[in-house]
Enzyme design. Structure first.
Site, PDB file in Angstrom:
ATOM      1  CD  GLU A  64      -8.598  23.801 -48.171  1.00  0.00           C
ATOM      2  OE1 GLU A  64      -8.100  22.662 -47.974  1.00  0.00           O
ATOM      3  OE2 GLU A  64      -8.947  24.190 -49.294  1.00  0.00           O
ATOM      4  CB  CYS A  73     -12.663  23.193 -47.210  1.00  0.00           C
ATOM      5  SG  CYS A  73     -11.688  21.699 -46.932  1.00  0.00           S
ATOM      6  CD  GLU A 127      -3.558  12.557 -52.006  1.00  0.00           C
ATOM      7  OE1 GLU A 127      -2.826  11.625 -52.389  1.00  0.00           O
ATOM      8  OE2 GLU A 127      -3.955  13.472 -52.749  1.00  0.00           O
ATOM      9  CG  ASN A 152      -2.958  17.709 -49.550  1.00  0.00           C
ATOM     10  OD1 ASN A 152      -1.872  18.227 -49.275  1.00  0.00           O
ATOM     11  ND2 ASN A 152      -3.182  17.142 -50.720  1.00  0.00           N
ATOM     12  CB  CYS A 168     -13.447  20.964 -51.769  1.00  0.00           C
ATOM     13  SG  CYS A 168     -13.495  20.431 -50.042  1.00  0.00           S
ATOM     14  CB  CYS A 174      -9.204  19.516 -47.480  1.00  0.00           C
ATOM     15  SG  CYS A 174     -10.305  18.765 -48.679  1.00  0.00           S
TER      16      CYS A 174
HETATM   17 ZN    ZN Z   1     -11.556  20.708 -48.952  1.00  0.00          ZN
END
Ligand code: ZN
Length: 161
Positions: A74, A114, A63, A61, A111, A72
């Site tokens: 993924e 994703c 940020e 990930n 999430c 993310c």
């Molecule tokens: Zn995600």
């Protein structure tokens, strides 16, 4: 109104029960935890993808101080794979998480955004793949046999043509 029921299939197991190629995939995902750029949440996510040719692509990930720009793990991993092999089927995906603020004993699932991207990757290659999730602090592993188990009723190309 007619009521419909939908069965969602997933499996639970332990790290010690995983096949060797999936353990290798898990280790690639775990390695990404240390590379996670997560200074704001301290929530590290690592993702690794086993391609049909046995190559592994990974991501973590990312940020940003401008929070909506975060990405993310993924999607970092999937887009990494997709930029080299646009249509190659995926054998499996492994996701792991670590929260530097507390111990996580329950695997965190992807999430919604994703899940949609995972679904598109399965669709475009025409081949379903397994998605494994766990947490760095536990031996428990959950396996979803395909993207539909994670995202039933996904939006896909059928609606656009
Ligand atoms: Zn995600």
């Amino acid at each position: 109104m007619e009521k419909h029921l939908l069965d969602i299939v997933y499996y639970s197991t332990l790290v010690s029960q995983l096949d060797q190629d999936i353990v290798r995939l898990m280790q690639a995902a775990e390695k990404q935890l240390d590379m996670s750029y997560s200074p704001y949440s301290q929530f590290q996510v690592g993702a690794a993808i086993l391609m049909e040719n046995d190559e592994i692509f990974a991501g973590c990930n990312q940020e940003n101080a401008s929070y909506p720009l975060c990405l993310c793990a993924e999607r970092v991993a999937l887009y990494n794979a997709g930029s080299k092999y646009p249509n190659m089927p995926i054998q499996a995906m492994f996701l792991t998480v670590r929260n530097k603020k507390k111990k996580l004993v329950k695997p965190a699932s992807p999430c919604g955004a994703c899940r949609q991207v995972i679904s598109e990757f399965a669709d475009k290659s025409g081949k379903a793949f397994k998605i494994y999730i766990n947490t760095f602090d536990s031996d428990q592993v959950i396996m979803f046999p395909n993207a539909d188990s994670l995202l039933p009723f996904s939006f896909n190309k059928e609606f656009l043509s």
